[in-house]
Design an enzyme around this catalytic site. Structure first.
Site, mmCIF file in Angstrom:
data_model
loop_
_atom_site.group_PDB
_atom_site.id
_atom_site.type_symbol
_atom_site.label_atom_id
_atom_site.label_comp_id
_atom_site.label_asym_id
_atom_site.label_seq_id
_atom_site.Cartn_x
_atom_site.Cartn_y
_atom_site.Cartn_z
ATOM 1 N N SER A 142 -69.202 109.741 90.803
ATOM 2 C CA SER A 142 -70.165 109.316 89.790
ATOM 3 C C SER A 142 -69.449 108.344 88.868
ATOM 4 O O SER A 142 -68.214 108.411 88.717
ATOM 5 C CB SER A 142 -70.672 110.518 88.988
ATOM 6 O OG SER A 142 -71.316 110.114 87.797
ATOM 7 N N THR A 143 -70.195 107.454 88.263
ATOM 8 C CA THR A 143 -69.583 106.594 87.235
ATOM 9 C C THR A 143 -68.871 107.439 86.197
ATOM 10 O O THR A 143 -67.814 107.051 85.669
ATOM 11 C CB THR A 143 -70.667 105.742 86.546
ATOM 12 O OG1 THR A 143 -71.243 104.865 87.513
ATOM 13 C CG2 THR A 143 -70.088 104.940 85.396
ATOM 14 N N SER A 320 -47.636 70.936 60.462
ATOM 15 C CA SER A 320 -48.750 70.347 59.729
ATOM 16 C C SER A 320 -49.152 69.015 60.333
ATOM 17 O O SER A 320 -48.308 68.260 60.822
ATOM 18 C CB SER A 320 -48.375 70.143 58.261
ATOM 19 O OG SER A 320 -49.398 69.464 57.561
#
Length: 475
Positions: A142-143, A320
């Site tokens: 199952s998931t 910069s």
């Protein structure tokens, strides 16, 4: 290519849907792609690899029980190994944030493995007569047991990498602790001059904090080794043979080479996911240490002319687009942001884990995305911090020594010899006149040069504890 050739038609509970003919996924994935576009990117690749490992373990177990024939099981295992190795991920496309507690990812993996396995056996994509995504690839699963198990496997693998990166960062800090052990600097509390210390002691304190993180990560892995594979929908193992439940975790242990074990209480392990909160909290603690250390380094390297200028960072890029010559502490800033992100991930994990209801937590996709993304970022941040900052950092020893010599805070070292009141008067005079503490102390006539040299020496000022002279020996 004609439209008829470009698509195939598949069917599910909702009805018929066209799927691209070349796609390894099928109708369930196609529905999910229509329904979920929340995060805008697929599930974490380590989760996909771990899901495939779970599918391989399930196929091996089902073959051992004769629930799958040898040919089908072998084809499924070979396809799963391709996915585990990083192949076919382009077809596992469902969004990282999805409803259904991870069902869409589970079906996406089931369909890709089924189509690739069928292709290996000579069948066309979309022909599920021989290898079916649910009846064969998802057999006895199952998931609700596959997804959390895979999440644990993925997290364990990433935690191994993180532990190695933390160890590398610790080693670099310890190397600097030894290299800078004799270099004096001013210690500060509340950003004000306090008492002298050494750069070695500073790096040693950081190394100790990172060592604690390394130990925490090592220990928390034990929490994740307990998985609920075999629990199927809610922990009762419905639709799975008892022998499968008792064997499948052993098969996953063989596939992953991880020391995994089956949870004793499968209902608890299916509905309660507090373990992820615990692990996330440890990662948050590491993030806090990373942020604090990177922030300290930025401050100590500030300037260089109009700041503390105690540390010299290796220039890694121009700082910069408008200020020529400016170099920024960009590695520290990137590390700090990774730390902030982990703190945010921890908040998301906490909210998701507390939101489980009754027999299942539907929000594990958010837990998976947050936990695995956080781990990935911390791994990269630790590596960059160690290799591009700490390993290449230098000390401006002359400037640091000047700061110590000219600070009136060093007067604290004279308290054992002069007493608090006299030391306070010297500090006030130093603050008001700008004169050196050593010079003002000498003028009092209460202490000679030899004693001044001893008390204001780096060894005395950084020695653990003090040995004050008896009051009777003071002038």
């Amino acid at each position: 290519m004609s439209e008829q050739c470009a698509f195939r038609v598949e069917h599910d509970l909702i009805g018929d849907l066209r799927v691209a003919a070349e796609a390894y996924y099928g109708v369930h994935t196609a529905r999910a792609l229509e329904n979920f576009a929340v995060l805008g990117r697929p599930c974490h690749p380590e989760l996909i690899k771990a899901m495939a490992a779970v599918k391989e373990a399930a196929a091996l177990t089902n073959r051992s029980l004769s629930a799958l024939d040898a040919e089908a099981a072998t084809a499924i295992c070979e396809a799963a190994r391709e996915v585990s190795g990083g192949l076919l991920h382009e077809w596992i496309r469902v969004d990282g944030l999805q409803g259904g507690a991870g069902t869409s990812l589970n079906m996406n993996v089931n369909e890709v493995i089924a189509n690739r396995a069928a292709e290996r056996l000579g069948f066309r994509k979309g022909d599920y007569a021989r290898i079916h995504p649910i009846d064969h690839v998802n057999l006895h699963q199952s998931t609700n047991d596959v997804f959390p198990t895979a999440l644990r496997v993925a997290a364990l693998r990433l935690l191994d990498r993180l532990e190695a990166r933390i160890a590398g960062l610790q080693l670099e800090l310890q190397d600097k602790e030894a290299a800078f052990s004799g270099l004096l600097k001013m210690g500060r509390t509340q950003l004000q001059d306090a008492l002298p210390t050494t750069f070695g002691a500073t790096f040693g304190a950081w190394a100790e904090a990172i060592a604690r993180d390394r130990w925490r990560v090592f220990k928390c892995k034990e929490r994740l080794r307990v998985v609920n594979l075999g629990a199927t929908a809610i922990g009762t193992g419905v639709a799975a043979p008892r022998d499968y439940i008792f064997r499948v975790v052993g098969a996953l242990r063989d596939v992953t080479k991880l020391n995994l074990s089956r949870a004793e209480n499968l209902l608890d392990a299916t509905q309660n996911v507090d373990v992820f909160v615990e692990v996330s909290g440890i990662l948050k603690a590491h993030a806090v240490n990373l942020f604090k250390i990177s922030s300290d380094i930025r401050l100590m390297a500030s300037g260089p002319r109009a700041g503390l200028n105690e540390l010299a960072l290796a220039p890694v890029q121009a700082g910069s687009s408008i200020m020529p010559g400016k170099v920024n502490p960009v590695i520290c800033e990137a590390v700090a942001q990774a730390a902030m992100a982990m703190i945010g991930h921890d908040a998301a994990i906490t909210a998701a884990c507390q939101s489980g209801q009754l027999e299942l937590n539907a929000f594990l996709p958010l837990v998976a995305q947050s936990l695995l993304d956080g781990l990935t970022s911390l791994i990269a941040a630790d590596a960059a911090f160690a290799e591009r900052c700490i390993a290449r950092i230098g000390v401006n020893a002359a400037e640091a020594a000047r700061q110590v010599e000219t600070s009136w805070a060093v007067v604290t070292a004279l308290v054992p010899a002069l007493g608090y009141e006299e030391a306070t008067r010297i500090a006030a005079a130093a603050r008001g006149t700008g004169r050196a503490v050593r010079e003002l102390a000498r003028e009092t006539g209460l202490i000679d040069d030899a004693e001044l040299d001893r008390l204001l020496s780096p060894a005395t000022m950084t020695h653990l504890g003090a040995a004050p002279r008896p009051f009777s020996e003071r002038r």
